[in-house]
Design a protein around this motif. Structure first.
Motif, PDB file in Angstrom:
ATOM      1  N   ARG A  77      -0.329 -10.594   2.544  1.00 22.77           N
ATOM      2  CA  ARG A  77       0.623 -11.681   2.721  1.00 22.77           C
ATOM      3  C   ARG A  77      -0.153 -12.975   2.924  1.00 22.77           C
ATOM      4  NH1 ARG A  77       3.533  -8.908   0.509  1.00 22.77           N
ATOM      5  NH2 ARG A  77       5.558  -8.059   1.126  1.00 22.77           N
ATOM      6  N   HIS A  78      -0.342 -13.711   1.838  1.00 22.76           N
ATOM      7  CA  HIS A  78      -1.078 -14.978   1.876  1.00 22.76           C
ATOM      8  C   HIS A  78      -0.546 -15.847   0.744  1.00 22.76           C
ATOM      9  CE1 HIS A  78      -4.388 -17.857   1.463  1.00 22.76           C
ATOM     10  NE2 HIS A  78      -4.766 -17.506   2.685  1.00 22.76           N
ATOM     11  N   PRO A  79      -0.364 -17.155   0.980  1.00 26.49           N
ATOM     12  CA  PRO A  79       0.162 -18.020  -0.090  1.00 26.49           C
ATOM     13  C   PRO A  79      -0.738 -18.094  -1.319  1.00 26.49           C
ATOM     14  CG  PRO A  79      -0.572 -19.312   1.813  1.00 26.49           C
ATOM     15  CD  PRO A  79      -0.537 -17.884   2.245  1.00 26.49           C
ATOM     16  N   GLY A  80      -1.995 -17.664  -1.176  1.00 26.01           N
ATOM     17  CA  GLY A  80      -2.899 -17.676  -2.309  1.00 26.01           C
ATOM     18  C   GLY A  80      -3.009 -16.336  -3.010  1.00 26.01           C
ATOM     19  N   ILE A  81      -2.085 -15.419  -2.713  1.00 18.80           N
ATOM     20  CA  ILE A  81      -2.076 -14.098  -3.338  1.00 18.80           C
ATOM     21  C   ILE A  81      -0.669 -13.816  -3.857  1.00 18.80           C
ATOM     22  CG2 ILE A  81      -2.389 -11.617  -2.959  1.00 18.80           C
ATOM     23  CD1 ILE A  81      -4.341 -12.325  -0.704  1.00 18.80           C
ATOM     24  N   PRO A  82      -0.519 -13.382  -5.115  1.00 15.21           N
ATOM     25  CA  PRO A  82       0.828 -13.095  -5.640  1.00 15.21           C
ATOM     26  C   PRO A  82       1.553 -12.084  -4.761  1.00 15.21           C
ATOM     27  CG  PRO A  82      -0.813 -13.014  -7.393  1.00 15.21           C
ATOM     28  CD  PRO A  82      -1.571 -13.112  -6.107  1.00 15.21           C
ATOM     29  N   ARG A  83       2.795 -12.376  -4.447  1.00 13.40           N
ATOM     30  CA  ARG A  83       3.567 -11.525  -3.547  1.00 13.40           C
ATOM     31  C   ARG A  83       4.264 -10.413  -4.329  1.00 13.40           C
ATOM     32  NH1 ARG A  83       5.240 -12.914   1.659  1.00 13.40           N
ATOM     33  NH2 ARG A  83       6.907 -11.628   2.523  1.00 13.40           N
ATOM     34  N   VAL A  84       4.175  -9.210  -3.795  1.00  9.51           N
ATOM     35  CA  VAL A  84       4.852  -8.056  -4.379  1.00  9.51           C
ATOM     36  C   VAL A  84       5.673  -7.396  -3.282  1.00  9.51           C
ATOM     37  CG1 VAL A  84       4.513  -5.745  -5.333  1.00  9.51           C
ATOM     38  CG2 VAL A  84       3.156  -7.643  -6.193  1.00  9.51           C
ATOM     39  N   GLU A  85       6.923  -7.090  -3.591  1.00 11.65           N
ATOM     40  CA  GLU A  85       7.800  -6.452  -2.618  1.00 11.65           C
ATOM     41  C   GLU A  85       7.933  -4.963  -2.928  1.00 11.65           C
ATOM     42  OE1 GLU A  85       8.620  -8.133  -0.155  1.00 11.65           O
ATOM     43  OE2 GLU A  85       8.441 -10.215  -0.806  1.00 11.65           O
ATOM     44  N   ALA A  86       8.437  -4.227  -1.941  1.00 13.54           N
ATOM     45  CA  ALA A  86       8.694  -2.803  -2.141  1.00 13.54           C
ATOM     46  C   ALA A  86       9.682  -2.625  -3.292  1.00 13.54           C
ATOM     47  CB  ALA A  86       9.257  -2.190  -0.861  1.00 13.54           C
ATOM     48  N   GLY A  87       9.397  -1.715  -4.164  1.00 15.07           N
ATOM     49  CA  GLY A  87      10.258  -1.470  -5.312  1.00 15.07           C
ATOM     50  C   GLY A  87       9.881  -2.243  -6.550  1.00 15.07           C
ATOM     51  N   ASP A  88       8.867  -3.123  -6.433  1.00 12.35           N
ATOM     52  CA  ASP A  88       8.456  -3.911  -7.600  1.00 12.35           C
ATOM     53  C   ASP A  88       7.552  -3.129  -8.540  1.00 12.35           C
ATOM     54  OD1 ASP A  88       9.922  -6.069  -6.844  1.00 12.35           O
ATOM     55  OD2 ASP A  88       8.254  -7.246  -6.045  1.00 12.35           O
ATOM     56  N   TYR A  89       7.107  -1.959  -8.110  1.00 14.47           N
ATOM     57  CA  TYR A  89       6.386  -1.062  -9.012  1.00 14.47           C
ATOM     58  C   TYR A  89       7.359   0.028  -9.462  1.00 14.47           C
ATOM     59  CZ  TYR A  89       3.214   2.501 -10.773  1.00 14.47           C
ATOM     60  OH  TYR A  89       2.593   3.433 -11.571  1.00 14.47           O
ATOM     61  N   PHE A  90       7.427   0.234 -10.779  1.00 12.72           N
ATOM     62  CA  PHE A  90       8.361   1.233 -11.301  1.00 12.72           C
ATOM     63  C   PHE A  90       7.880   1.669 -12.680  1.00 12.72           C
ATOM     64  CE2 PHE A  90       9.880  -3.026 -12.283  1.00 12.72           C
ATOM     65  CZ  PHE A  90      10.071  -2.989 -13.655  1.00 12.72           C
ATOM     66  N   THR A  91       8.496   2.694 -13.198  1.00 13.48           N
ATOM     67  CA  THR A  91       8.195   3.152 -14.559  1.00 13.48           C
ATOM     68  C   THR A  91       9.416   2.921 -15.444  1.00 13.48           C
ATOM     69  OG1 THR A  91       8.852   5.419 -14.003  1.00 13.48           O
ATOM     70  CG2 THR A  91       6.508   4.864 -13.836  1.00 13.48           C
TER      71      THR A  91
END
Length: 707
Positions: A87-101
């Protein structure tokens, strides 16, 4: 438009699909997961294609894996897992469920997908192109170096490292802030991983030519590999030319300085420091980098000149970070190795410096004029106590001079410990060796060397059992402990201890057990000499920085990264741990406002001395937990403390290279010894209290005879 992400679609970018929910050519869904519509291809390379998607009005980035091999899938899943944690403004944010097939129509093969925050702006290679390849200024370089180091601090604090830092993976956002992207190469750091690297196992080779360090190109990356890539990236930015344009194959040197005449020699030295060939010669954590940058910036603001110890530019040269004279007059060179990870000083015969990992953990090498780390916030105010200073000694004691200077280590000497009879001194060094010294002759009696890989980080912790039979050491980054027969020098056992690395060791007064502390917050108890684990537990406060066991063996003192100390009941005889003893009293000592690098009990067990990165020593009443004295001598960060055998005098070693002697009863300063030209990493008293040994980053040990 609506772009089809089916890898086998014959026409994925057909504009006639713009309003469709199903692709006209392959029948695959265009409205992915019921929310994402792919609006265009952003790029492709490596294992994946990158698309821009519309998430119900919000633009985001979708990465689609193009390979089905298990290793590629594993790396892709790791990227998703890491980005969810960071969690840093200089790192792309990914939320739970954003990885899927995603399952394309008429296909049994699943497509792996990852949605993340879209970082607006352009990457730094594109930015240089827009600027007609004009090099960045020193001011901009310092600003960007700080930003990227803060991002790396977030990554490394979660026990990961990036492995692919280069201009194309750094985004300049519209507001001028940088972001680091492409975490497909990220790797988790663990004791198991480092152990595999140390014994020759080869990891996945992900290396961008010109930016990746030698160990990464050979399949053995470590966290300090990120610092090499950071330095090479700034060679590119400061010269507007690819780093390989400056490579001299005959000398194995990067001759880039002449292409950046607009920057100071100090900044150039610092870039070379980041890009040293061996990981152990680079900064060992982000805090060291930030303090280097602060020193360079401070010197520039005051229009001061740095004079840095230099040799001819060979690849084997270890550049030293610039340091300022604390007196503010003439600037002088200080031979200081800056890679410090949080090691600790132990009680009794065990004296250790601060170490950091990770880490991860990790510490500052500069003189006391450089500010230490930002103080953590406490929920309660630190207790007030009388502050004693070294400026007004209690008396004018006779001068004390070193009787011997022991030289033989080729790198920083990190720790020293006396044998119970006072005739032998053990010293541990960053050169990977432990030397046993005959103090009467001032000569090396024996040299012990653990099995460490070339370039492996060496931590050099030492502890000697009360009977003088056993020497325990931690010599490498693998989280293992070596148990030696002190008299014969024979390696008896190698214990695979903390998986996240060993930050502290201590031996109990009866010599039956030893304790290890880790940056992951765990403490483990082991028997001696067999090395069988007795217990493993956590005190739930954070990374362990220091350990000591009381003389009666009943109390464990633990120093933590947040500046707190915990006194816990310890009864290893019945296999219990402090967290098991719920009915017994636990005392938390709050007063330091920065890392506690060292803890030591007085010989009678009534007083605990603690030294911190807040430049103070605190003396605590063990029975009540109350603060007796705060000792401050403006000498910089305190790395080690030790009591004399009678408990009347305390010695402390600090970042200034000086040793301070204190009156324990009054808290008053007794004598200041200008001991070393580098940091004083460790101090230890002989059992009779008449001899003091000090170890330093100047590669020497000094022996002092006290009156």
């Amino acid at each position: 438009m609506s772009y089809c992400i089916n890898p086998k679609c014959p026409k994925p970018a057909d504009p006639l699909n713009a309003q469709n929910r199903i692709c006209r050519h392959c029948g695959s869904a265009l409205f992915i997961q019921g929310r994402y519509r792919v609006t265009g291809l952003l790029g492709e390379g490596g294992f994946a294609k990158t698309f821009e998607v519309d998430d119900r009005g919000t633009p985001k980035v979708l990465k689609v894996l193009q390979l089905g091999q298990s290793k590629a899938v594993s790396l892709f899943q790791r990227e998703a897992d890491v980005l969810q944690k960071l969690r840093h403004p200089g790192i792309p944010r990914v939320e739970a469920g954003d990885y899927f097939t995603f399952s394309p129509r008429h296909s049994t093969a699943e497509v792996h997908c990852l949605v993340m925050q879209k970082i607006e702006g352009c990457n730094l290679e594109e930015w240089l192109n827009h600027k007609q390849h004009k090099p960045i200024s020193q001011r901009q370089a310092l600003d960007w170096l700080r930003q990227l180091t803060e991002i790396l601090r977030e990554i490394h604090s979660h026990q990961y490292f990036h492995r692919d830092i280069k201009p194309t993976n750094i985004m300049l956002q519209p507001g001028g802030k940088l972001a680091l992207i492409d975490f497909g190469s990220v790797r988790q750091v663990s004791g198991t991983y480092l152990a595999k690297m140390g014994v020759g196992h080869q990891g996945t080779i992900i290396a961008s030519k010109g930016y990746a360090p030698p160990e990464q190109e050979n399949g053995h990356p470590v966290p300090q590999s990120d610092f090499f890539a950071l330095g090479r990236t700034f060679v590119h930015l400061l010269t507007a030319r690819h780093p390989l344009e400056f490579y001299d194959a005959f000398t194995d040197e990067l001759r880039w300085r002449q292409a950046a005449p607009h920057i100071s020699p100090e900044l150039a030295d610092f870039i070379d420091y980041l890009t040293q060939r061996l990981p152990g010669q680079r900064p060992q954590n982000t805090q060291v980098i930030l303090q280097c940058l602060g020193a360079i910036d401070q010197a520039g603001q005051k229009s001061r000149s740095f004079i840095v110890h230099q040799k001819s530019p060979k690849a084997s040269h270890h550049p030293h970070p610039p340091t300022l004279s604390p007196k503010g007059g003439k600037i002088k060179a200080r031979k200081v190795f800056s890679w410090k990870m949080p090691l600790l000083a132990l009680s009794g015969l065990v004296l250790l410096p601060g170490l950091a990992w990770t880490q991860v953990k990790i510490y500052p090498y500069l003189t006391s004029i450089i500010p230490s780390e930002s103080p953590p916030k406490f929920t309660q105010s630190p207790p007030k106590a009388k502050i004693a200073t070294a400026a007004i000694p209690v008396s004018a004691p006779a001068p004390i001079s070193p009787t011997k200077t022991l030289a033989g280590h080729s790198q920083d000497v990190r720790s020293v410990a006396f044998s119970p009879d006072g005739k032998t001194l053990a010293s541990g060094s960053l050169d990977g060796t432990i030397k046993l010294w005959d103090l009467a002759k001032g000569q090396t009696r024996q040299t012990l060397k653990a099995d460490t890989a070339p370039g492996e980080m060496v931590y050099s912790l030492l502890a000697i059992s009360p009977d003088g039979e056993i020497l325990a050491s931690n010599s490498g980054s693998r989280g293992s402990i070596e148990i030696w027969n002190l008299k014969t020098g024979k390696l008896l056992q190698e214990v695979q201890a903390q998986t996240a690395g060993v930050a502290a060791i201590a031996i109990s007064p009866n010599g039956d057990i030893f304790a290890t502390g880790s940056p992951d917050g765990t403490i483990q108890l082991w028997n001696l000499p067999g090395g069988t684990q007795i217990n493993s537990f956590s005190l739930h406060i954070g990374p362990v920085q220091a350990l000591a066991i009381s003389p009666d063996g009943q109390t464990l003192a633990t120093g933590f990264q947040n500046g707190s100390i915990k006194l816990s009941p310890l009864n290893p005889g019945n296999d219990s741990s402090p967290e098991d003893n719920q009915g017994l009293s636990h005392t938390i000592l709050v007063g330091h406002v920065n890392k506690v690098h060292t803890v030591a009990f007085s010989p009678d067990g009534k007083i605990l001395a603690t030294g911190s990165a807040d430049n103070t020593i605190r003396l605590w009443d063990v029975a009540t937990g109350k603060l007796r004295h705060t000792l401050s001598n403006s000498q910089g960060i305190i790395y080690s403390v030790a009591f004399t055998g009678d408990g009347d005098i305390l010695a402390s070693g600090s970042a200034s290279g000086q040793i301070q002697l204190w009156n324990v009863a009054t808290g008053a300063a007794i004598k200041n010894l200008p001991a070393h030209s580098g940091l004083v990493e460790s101090v230890a008293f002989s059992p009779d209290g008449r001899t003091l040994a000090s170890a330093s980053t100047d590669k020497t040990i000094k022996i002092w005879a006290l009156p």
